[in-house]
Structures are given as structure tokens and as C-alpha cells.
Design a protein around this motif. Structure first.
Motif, PDB file in Angstrom:
ATOM      1  N   HIS A 119      49.204  54.611 117.740  1.00  0.00           N
ATOM      2  CA  HIS A 119      50.304  53.761 117.395  1.00  0.00           C
ATOM      3  C   HIS A 119      51.347  53.481 118.448  1.00  0.00           C
ATOM      4  O   HIS A 119      51.960  52.665 118.697  1.00  0.00           O
ATOM      5  CB  HIS A 119      51.117  54.589 115.941  1.00  0.00           C
ATOM      6  N   ARG A 120      51.615  54.697 119.365  1.00  0.00           N
ATOM      7  CA  ARG A 120      52.538  54.350 120.449  1.00  0.00           C
ATOM      8  C   ARG A 120      52.046  53.519 121.239  1.00  0.00           C
ATOM      9  O   ARG A 120      52.561  52.344 121.936  1.00  0.00           O
ATOM     10  CB  ARG A 120      52.810  55.655 121.260  1.00  0.00           C
TER      11      ARG A 120
ATOM     12  N   ALA B 224      48.200  46.361 121.606  1.00  0.00           N
ATOM     13  CA  ALA B 224      48.153  46.367 122.953  1.00  0.00           C
ATOM     14  C   ALA B 224      47.305  47.137 123.606  1.00  0.00           C
ATOM     15  O   ALA B 224      47.017  47.225 124.879  1.00  0.00           O
ATOM     16  CB  ALA B 224      49.633  46.780 123.806  1.00  0.00           C
ATOM     17  N   LEU B 225      46.439  47.771 122.593  1.00  0.00           N
ATOM     18  CA  LEU B 225      45.257  48.510 123.394  1.00  0.00           C
ATOM     19  C   LEU B 225      44.340  47.609 123.932  1.00  0.00           C
ATOM     20  O   LEU B 225      43.855  46.183 123.691  1.00  0.00           O
ATOM     21  CB  LEU B 225      44.490  49.198 122.063  1.00  0.00           C
TER      22      LEU B 225
ATOM     23  N   GLY C 128      51.466  56.367 111.104  1.00  0.00           N
ATOM     24  CA  GLY C 128      51.594  57.070 112.403  1.00  0.00           C
ATOM     25  C   GLY C 128      51.878  58.341 112.105  1.00  0.00           C
ATOM     26  O   GLY C 128      51.870  58.814 110.841  1.00  0.00           O
ATOM     27  N   GLY C 129      51.707  59.254 113.233  1.00  0.00           N
ATOM     28  CA  GLY C 129      51.689  60.554 113.149  1.00  0.00           C
ATOM     29  C   GLY C 129      51.668  61.240 114.383  1.00  0.00           C
ATOM     30  O   GLY C 129      52.063  60.787 115.229  1.00  0.00           O
TER      31      GLY C 129
ATOM     32  N   ILE D 212      50.274  47.276 115.023  1.00  0.00           N
ATOM     33  CA  ILE D 212      49.683  48.063 114.380  1.00  0.00           C
ATOM     34  C   ILE D 212      50.078  48.737 113.107  1.00  0.00           C
ATOM     35  O   ILE D 212      49.722  48.592 111.942  1.00  0.00           O
ATOM     36  CB  ILE D 212      48.909  49.338 115.121  1.00  0.00           C
ATOM     37  N   LEU D 213      51.464  48.992 113.622  1.00  0.00           N
ATOM     38  CA  LEU D 213      52.205  49.617 112.464  1.00  0.00           C
ATOM     39  C   LEU D 213      52.344  48.346 111.365  1.00  0.00           C
ATOM     40  O   LEU D 213      52.534  48.806 110.055  1.00  0.00           O
ATOM     41  CB  LEU D 213      53.628  50.320 112.922  1.00  0.00           C
ATOM     42  N   GLN D 214      52.769  47.161 111.846  1.00  0.00           N
ATOM     43  CA  GLN D 214      53.214  46.172 110.986  1.00  0.00           C
ATOM     44  C   GLN D 214      51.881  46.184 110.036  1.00  0.00           C
ATOM     45  O   GLN D 214      52.128  45.682 108.699  1.00  0.00           O
ATOM     46  CB  GLN D 214      53.463  44.963 111.763  1.00  0.00           C
TER      47      GLN D 214
END
Length: 169
Positions: free
Chosen positions: A38-39, A73-74, A29-30, A45-47
Motif C-alpha cells: 500500500h505504501r 505505482a508498483l 492496508g496493514g 490501490i487503497l481507493q
């Protein structure tokens, strides 16, 4: 033949088989597109990105390469993460930016994705000039042999949209 379309808007709101993330090499993320994906996509996604770091990309994803994760969730099946080059006039390497587009389309083909939404890679915090980035993006997508049916460039502002529209014609 791949159809190229332009959308002015938020890439995180696109319905596509795959959404491309202009990621940083950490994959964790960034800011900009990376942070927004990511949000909105959520923790899944991060996992998956953490698993990739632990297994294949301990030093991070190299510039110009691409890798896929879930889209969480996208409204997409996958997120294809790619790391664009940072623009510095003396060391700017357009082949690395071109490689991002080729690598993403290769990953999309491996996944079976038929619609792919791209941001303007490297044009935010990485500083690549928009007109040059648009030229490289459109040229590479047109030159790459792929089963992807639609490449959608999702552009956040009018200046980016205009730069890409001028290249697509």
C-alpha cells in the motif's frame, strides 16, 4: 508448465504482471507485506480496495479468497489481494492457506497475467510456520492448472528463502 523461481528481496520492487498481497480481510492496508504494498503502490490501490469494500466485500475479504486491484505505482499491472489464515495450533487449517494460492492463480488467469510474484503468505504476523507454509505453497502452485508461466516466490529473509528452496529442489 509453470516455472517456479525464488528471489530473496522486496516484493514491492518486483516487475511482474501481478504481485500478490498477503492482505488482512479489511483490504485497507496493514503491516508487513500489506503495508509495504500500500505504501509503495500509493493511493490508487487503497481507493480500489475501498470500492471493493463498498460493493462486494462489506464484511471484508474472506480467508482463502482473492481479488485484484490496480498496482498503482508498483512495477506490475495488478495486485492480487488474498487473506491467509492465522496460525493457531489447535485450529490451523492448511486447506485455507492452500486456497490462497489457488485463488490467486485463478484471478491471475482471469486477468491474463503470465508472471505472478508471491510472498510467503501467512508467515509473518499470522504466524504460520515457514517450513509448512513453503510446503503448502509449492505443492499448491505445482498442482494448480494455470496459464501463468512464472510463479516467483519473493522471500524477505534467508530463512524463508531456504525453506522454499528446499521444497522446490
Amino acid at each position: 508448465m509453470t516455472t517456479l523461481t525464488l528471489v530473496r528481496g522486496d516484493i514491492t520492487r518486483q516487475r511482474a504482471d501481478a504481485i500478490v498481497n498477503a492482505a488482512n480481510s479489511s483490504l485497507l492496508g496493514g503491516g508487513g507485506v500489506d503495508g509495504a504494498i500500500h505504501r509503495r503502490g500509493g493511493p490508487a490501490i487503497l481507493q480500489e480496495c475501498r470500492k471493493l469494500r463498498a460493493s462486494h466485500y462489506g464484511r471484508g475479504l474472506p480467508t482463502g479468497q482473492a481479488v485484484a486491484t490496480t498496482a498503482g505505482a508498483l512495477e506490475a499491472r495488478w495486485v492480487i489481494h488474498t487473506v491467509g489464515p492465522v496460525y493457531r495450533v489447535a485450529t490451523a487449517d492448511p486447506s485455507l492457506l492452500a486456497s490462497c494460492y489457488r485463488a490467486c492463480l485463478r484471478v491471475a488467469d482471469e486477468l491474463g497475467a503470465r508472471t505472478v510474484a508471491f510472498p510467503a503468505i501467512s508467515t509473518g504476523a499470522y504466524g504460520w510456520p515457514m517450513d509448512d507454509a513453503a510446503r503448502i505453497a509449492v505443492q499448491e502452485v505445482r498442482a494448480t492448472v494455470t496459464a501463468v508461466e512464472e510463479v516467483r516466490f519473493v522471500l524477505f529473509d534467508d530463512a524463508a528463502y531456504t525453506a522454499f528452496a528446499e521444497r522446490i529442489g
